[in-house]
Design a protein around this motif. Structure first.
Motif, PDB file in Angstrom:
ATOM      1  N   SER A   1       1.038  -1.272  -0.068  1.00  0.00           N
ATOM      2  CA  SER A   1      -0.068  -0.005  -0.042  1.00  0.00           C
ATOM      3  C   SER A   1       0.866   1.266   0.142  1.00  0.00           C
ATOM      4  CB  SER A   1      -0.862   0.065   1.260  1.00  0.00           C
ATOM      5  OG  SER A   1      -0.219   0.097   2.388  1.00  0.00           O
ATOM      6  N   GLY A   2       0.144   2.304  -0.392  1.00  0.00           N
ATOM      7  CA  GLY A   2       0.871   3.652  -0.351  1.00  0.00           C
ATOM      8  C   GLY A   2       2.017   4.023  -1.476  1.00  0.00           C
ATOM      9  N   MET A   3       2.340   2.853  -2.378  1.00  0.00           N
ATOM     10  CA  MET A   3       3.294   3.193  -3.327  1.00  0.00           C
ATOM     11  C   MET A   3       3.218   3.775  -4.641  1.00  0.00           C
ATOM     12  SD  MET A   3       5.632  -0.420  -2.166  1.00  0.00           S
ATOM     13  CE  MET A   3       6.966   0.445  -2.499  1.00  0.00           C
ATOM     14  N   GLY A   4       1.954   4.420  -4.770  1.00  0.00           N
ATOM     15  CA  GLY A   4       1.430   4.992  -5.952  1.00  0.00           C
ATOM     16  C   GLY A   4       1.060   4.137  -7.159  1.00  0.00           C
ATOM     17  N   CYS A   5       1.334   4.692  -8.282  1.00  0.00           N
ATOM     18  CA  CYS A   5       1.026   4.349  -9.498  1.00  0.00           C
ATOM     19  C   CYS A   5       2.169   3.308 -10.180  1.00  0.00           C
ATOM     20  CB  CYS A   5       0.780   5.632 -10.522  1.00  0.00           C
ATOM     21  SG  CYS A   5      -0.834   6.577 -10.126  1.00  0.00           S
ATOM     22  N   SER A   6       3.196   3.424  -9.760  1.00  0.00           N
ATOM     23  CA  SER A   6       4.237   2.584 -10.216  1.00  0.00           C
ATOM     24  C   SER A   6       4.252   1.168  -9.354  1.00  0.00           C
ATOM     25  CB  SER A   6       5.539   3.293 -10.085  1.00  0.00           C
ATOM     26  OG  SER A   6       6.068   3.429  -8.885  1.00  0.00           O
ATOM     27  N   ALA A   7       3.144   1.035  -8.557  1.00  0.00           N
ATOM     28  CA  ALA A   7       3.426  -0.203  -7.603  1.00  0.00           C
ATOM     29  C   ALA A   7       3.059  -1.515  -8.377  1.00  0.00           C
ATOM     30  CB  ALA A   7       2.159   0.020  -6.624  1.00  0.00           C
TER      31      ALA A   7
END
Length: 500
Positions: free
Chosen positions: A224-230
């Motif tokens: 979680s919390g790692m943005g669109c590049s996750a």
């Protein structure tokens, strides 16, 4: 005195084009051109010294080999082969993937979106006008979708509705993946799920395991919390785990749950995500099994991650926070594109030597030497990544992102077509957007065996991640999928400004 005739435009010369092609061929095959004459010379030398086959037999007989010599030689050969096989990385195959396609009832037209904005922000006409301007220039079309909770006036960002959205998106993609691959839920070895803004307890991976009754020793991870590049971070994690565990598979789920993240305030920098983010999700099956080699679509060649979080500006350019009135939303700073450009440069510096042909690497090195020692003001040479890849999947974060990368990498309109059309049809689906773009290329029948695909994604933190895939077989357009009912009308012309 008559004026001399003007010189021809050498930059447009056809012959110069062939000179450039010849240069690339020569440099990229330099070792071949070097070794062939050496091999021919050695062969001729041996043939001259050995007048007949009897000389070769006599030379072999003169060598004295004992049983100990033969045994030691065999042991050394077997040990070397075993060490080589055990130490080399296991291949990671992308067997197949499935995407969530929102129902037609979830679609939101520009008119409907603006009508809701006028009602919810009735006392903030400037905020309504700002959202209209963003929509006009966003590159989104009229068929993007938002979850049911955001169709209410005002939106209902409840935990119950958020879980219902998560179940609908994730289970739809998983059901489609199991159907396409024949994989049984009990046979999943590794499960990695990424969703940046919705992280409930029990976790979303626990929700998946409970739904499909997966086995108790499954290795599950919830990011979680790692943005669109996750999405690429999840692939990297799954790839590392597949290196550790032989004869295994991994399911990667990438999505973003929008229900609890609708911004109801008036801060302009936090209204942008309302205009761009839409529903989407992907489920991807990875494997290191030899039995999956024949049916796999792609093989993972490289995955490079760049994190600029040590810099304060990069760290804070995309953040979830409260405005002055206590409304929570995602804030996008004005210098986002500049920071994304710096992250991309760092990522390219790392991935370039791994993928670029020798001709481009040589030109880049000569450019660095010229700038360092002779003329620091000269323009740096930008490598031609079109020599390294046949297809590009740029994160459909927004029109400005695609425009900037097309300009920086000198890509053609066709090479960014998948990104633009994905943004137009589905909007910014966060970490799953890369898979909608890959599906677009396949649906157009453009993916051939041996083609190389470069996926580029950006995310909060700030991160730029790249994955390089090599196509294992020519892929025919699928009869089902998110593009099946509309691929014939794409590409469409997207005007600079759409009237709302």
């Amino acid at each position: 005195m008559a004026e001399p005739p003007p010189l021809p435009d050498f930059s447009q010369s056809v012959k110069l084009k062939y000179v450039k092609l010849g240069y690339r061929y020569l440099v990229n095959n330099f070792l071949v051109f070097l070794l062939v004459p050496v091999a021919v010379a050695l062969t001729l030398e041996v043939m001259q010294n050995l007048n007949n086959p009897q000389d070769l037999i006599q030379l072999w007989s003169s060598m004295q080999f004992t049983s100990l010599h033969i045994l030691c030689s065999l042991f050394l050969i077997i040990y070397s082969v075993t060490f080589f096989v055990a130490s080399r990385p296991r291949p990671v195959y992308l067997v197949d993937y499935a995407l969530f396609k929102p129902p037609r009832s979830f679609r939101v037209s520009f008119g409907g979106f603006m009508e809701h904005a006028r009602i919810v922000l009735a006392h903030e006409p400037k905020s309504v006008h700002f959202q209209m301007k963003i929509l006009q220039r966003s590159g989104l079309g009229e068929e993007t979708s938002i979850p049911p909770a955001m169709h209410f006036i005002p939106p209902r960002p409840t935990m119950k509705l958020a879980r219902e959205e998560a179940e609908m998106v994730i289970f739809s993609a998983m059901d489609a993946l199991f159907l396409k691959t024949g994989l049984k839920p009990k046979n999943v070895d590794i499960l990695v799920l990424n969703c940046s803004l919705f992280s409930p307890t029990p976790s979303l991976t626990a929700m998946v395991i409970n739904k499909y009754k997966m086995r108790s020793n499954i290795k599950s991870f919830n990011l979680s919390g790692m943005g669109c590049s996750a999405g690429l971070i999840s692939v990297d994690l799954a790839s590392d785990l597949l290196q550790r565990y032989p004869n295994s598979n991994a399911v990667v789920i990438s999505t973003e749950i929008l229900t609890p993240n609708s911004y109801l305030g008036k801060e302009r920098a936090m209204l942008l995500p309302n205009c761009l983010f839409r529903m989407g999700g992907a489920a991807v099956l990875l494997s290191n099994r030899r039995s999956d080699r024949r049916r796999a679509k792609y093989r993972l060649s490289h995955l490079v991650r760049t994190h600029k979080g040590a810099d304060d500006k990069s760290y804070g350019c995309v953040s979830q926070e409260e405005d002055d009135e206590g409304h929570v939303g995602i804030k996008l700073n004005i210098d986002l594109m500049t920071i994304a450009g710096e992250a991309l440069k760092s990522n390219i510096t790392t991935i370039g030597p791994l993928v670029l042909p020798a001709s481009e690497q040589l030109l880049f090195a000569l450019s660095l030497i010229r700038r360092k020692f002779f003329n620091s003001k000269s323009k740096p040479y930008i490598p031609d990544f079109k020599q390294a890849f046949e297809h590009f999947c740029i994160h459909a974060g927004g029109r400005a992102v695609i425009d900037e990368l097309q300009k920086s990498l000198r890509l053609t309109n066709e090479q960014v077509e998948a990104s633009r059309m994905t943004l137009h049809r589905f909007g910014n689906t966060s970490s799953s957007s890369l898979w909608y773009e890959l599906s677009y290329i396949e649906s157009k029948g453009r993916m051939k065996r041996g083609d190389r695909v470069w996926q580029i994604a950006f995310g909060s933190g700030f991160k730029c991640n790249s994955a390089v895939w090599k196509c294992c077989r020519t892929i025919k357009p699928a009869a089902e999928g998110p593009w099946a009912d509309c691929i014939d009308k794409y590409p469409v012309i997207i005007p600079e400004i759409i009237k709302v």
